[in-house]
Design an enzyme around this catalytic site. Structure first.
Site, PDB file in Angstrom:
ATOM      1  N   GLY A   1       2.014   1.691  -0.087  1.00  0.00           N
ATOM      2  CA  GLY A   1       1.483   2.716   0.826  1.00  0.00           C
ATOM      3  C   GLY A   1       0.953   3.909   0.062  1.00  0.00           C
ATOM      4  O   GLY A   1       0.724   3.833  -1.138  1.00  0.00           O
ATOM      5  N   ASN A   2       0.719   4.997   0.765  1.00  0.00           N
ATOM      6  CA  ASN A   2       0.236   6.217   0.116  1.00  0.00           C
ATOM      7  C   ASN A   2       0.775   7.433   0.852  1.00  0.00           C
ATOM      8  O   ASN A   2       1.474   7.305   1.855  1.00  0.00           O
ATOM      9  CB  ASN A   2      -1.304   6.217   0.040  1.00  0.00           C
ATOM     10  CG  ASN A   2      -1.921   6.143   1.413  1.00  0.00           C
ATOM     11  OD1 ASN A   2      -1.793   7.065   2.204  1.00  0.00           O
ATOM     12  ND2 ASN A   2      -2.572   5.024   1.715  1.00  0.00           N
ATOM     13  N   ARG A   3       0.443   8.608   0.351  1.00  0.00           N
ATOM     14  CA  ARG A   3       1.076   9.832   0.832  1.00  0.00           C
ATOM     15  C   ARG A   3       0.392  10.461   2.047  1.00  0.00           C
ATOM     16  O   ARG A   3       0.742  11.565   2.437  1.00  0.00           O
ATOM     17  CB  ARG A   3       1.062  10.890  -0.281  1.00  0.00           C
ATOM     18  CG  ARG A   3       1.908  10.535  -1.460  1.00  0.00           C
ATOM     19  CD  ARG A   3       1.746  11.612  -2.526  1.00  0.00           C
ATOM     20  NE  ARG A   3       2.458  11.271  -3.732  1.00  0.00           N
ATOM     21  CZ  ARG A   3       3.754  11.477  -3.907  1.00  0.00           C
ATOM     22  NH1 ARG A   3       4.466  12.027  -2.963  1.00  0.00           N
ATOM     23  NH2 ARG A   3       4.338  11.137  -5.041  1.00  0.00           N
TER      24      ARG A   3
END
Ligand code: CTP
Length: 424
Positions: free
Chosen positions: A210-212
């Site tokens: 995933g990412n932020r």
């Protein structure tokens, strides 16, 4: 002398969601608005006159025959900075669309010079009935903002579109429409698609890549577009924020799901803004069972394959009258990488953010440069994500008014500082 308090007429028609309008009223009065509540006679069956009077601090009436000397059936609408009807029933929408004036609220709607917002609430069948659709289309064509109802549990056991959106979100719509004032509803009649959040690519049932991204910027884009009159489809990947009132939210998980939802909605859209952080790669296989540690053996490598580039695909499929906007998160050589990305993806605009060191992700503020395919660049200084969103819509709106091919290759008008395009 203090500035005059913005004057709001809160119209309430006879739906059970009238109780939620009490919370909207509280938020309006507590934030310094002078609110006159105008319920229909039947709305008073759900919430009584004393509640509206006590919460607003103003007298309450439904009829044109009260205080006739003050001519309230004309004055209330003429003097208002905003008329907000919540809930708006199917009956009220029909009466408003046809210009009927049988009570104080419908008289007020006919005399208002200010922005008018309807927040419909009713059963799904009533909302989807061709008569209601036609009335909503008429009201929108005349410049009113009709926010899409939320989906979920309705009165009784039914679920579906028709719920009054959350009062906190309705308050945001009111606040933004008032803030825009005369600049008004330049996206009225437009359909925009916004993507938000960050995709998650499953590795096994418990892990993902995933990412932020928090979704804050995409949600600010959706909220501001609703307040400018647009019909908004918000494709949201893994966002833990309340649904913006008036936006049709399509929840997705992975990049592939986002591609499907965005490309399906984009066909009929006037503008698409890809604010989501989309994973470029996904694991080649999604394990059905959790990957376990094996004592003595190292972890197995995870092979990745590339995801579709949604923005580039939008660029390939675009119609000449469509505006496509991308975002670019860069850590180095921000502008040079941004220009190259803009050309590579075939977008009209690219909002370039510097990320890293706590910038952009998960924060309420953002700074950016918006690059245009026409060579323009618009600097947006550090400020609320909402301010960046407004600048993006300023630039989109200007381009929608001058479709590709008819656009002069000059600096674009904007809320931010705009530089001349390079001479070449
Ligand atoms: N984007 C997309 N589909 C992808 C990857 C990105 O639509 N598979 C969109 C994003 O929503 C954003 C823009 O492309 O609007 C730029 O995203 P970014 O991650 O900065 O660009 P990449 O194309 O992934 O380039 P790189 O990672 O090499 O910088």
């Amino acid at each position: 002398m203090s500035a005059p308090r913005p004057r709001v007429v809160l119209g309430v028609s006879a739906g059970i969601a009238a109780y939620k309008a009490c919370e909207l009223l509280r938020r309006l009065t507590e934030s310094g608005h002078d609110v006159h509540v105008v319920p229909t006679a039947d709305a008073l069956r759900f919430v009584g006159e004393p509640t509206w009077a006590a919460l607003s601090g103003n007298p309450v009436s439904s009829e044109v025959w009260d205080d006739v000397a003050g001519v309230p059936h004309v004055r209330l609408g003429q003097n208002a900075d905003l008329v907000f009807v919540a809930p708006a029933t199917a009956d009220l929408l029909a009466r408003a669309a046809h210009g009927l004036a049988g009570d104080l609220l419908t008289n007020t709607l006919l005399t208002a010079h200010c922005p008018v917002v309807f927040a419909p609430a009713m059963h799904t069948e009533m909302w989807e009935h061709p008569a209601t659709r036609a009335n909503v289309a008429t009201l929108r064509a005349r410049g009113a903002i009709v926010v899409e109802p939320a989906s979920g549990r309705l009165t009784g056991r039914d679920t579906g579109p028709g719920r009054l959106p959350d009062p906190a979100e309705l308050f945001e719509v009111a606040r933004r429409v008032l803030a825009r004032g005369a600049a008004g509803r330049d996206l009225a009649g437009r359909h925009v698609v916004v993507s938000a959040g960050g995709t998650r690519e499953p590795i096994d049932p418990v892990r993902f890549i995933g990412n932020r991204s928090s979704g804050l910027q995409g949600y600010a884009l959706a909220r501001t577009a609703v307040a400018r009159g647009a019909k908004v489809t918000l494709v949201a990947a893994n966002v833990a924020l309340p649904d913006p009132a008036g936006a049709h939210v399509v929840p997705v998980g992975t990049a592939a799901e986002m591609a499907e939802a965005v490309l399906a909605a984009a066909g009929a859209a006037d503008a698409v803004v890809m604010a989501a952080a989309v994973a470029d790669f996904r694991p080649a296989e999604h394990r059905e069972s959790k990957i376990k540690k094996v004592e003595g053996a190292g972890p197995e490598p995870i092979r990745l394959v590339q995801n579709p580039d949604i923005l580039a695909e939008l660029g390939r499929r675009r119609r000449p009258d469509q505006v496509i906007v991308g975002f670019a998160a860069e850590t180095d050589d921000v502008l040079a990488n941004g220009r190259a990305k803009l050309a590579r993806k075939g977008s009209d605009l690219l909002v370039v953010n510097q990320v890293g060191d706590g910038l952009a992700f998960g924060r309420p503020d953002n700074a950016a440069v918006v690059l245009g395919a026409d060579g323009s660049s618009t600097e947006v200084p550090l400020g609320a994500k909402e301010a960046l969103a407004e600048t993006v819509w300023d630039l989109v709106s200007a381009r929608l008014d001058t479709p590709a091919g008819t656009r002069p290759s000059g600096p674009a008008p904007a809320g931010g500082r705009t530089a001349d395009p390079p001479a070449d």
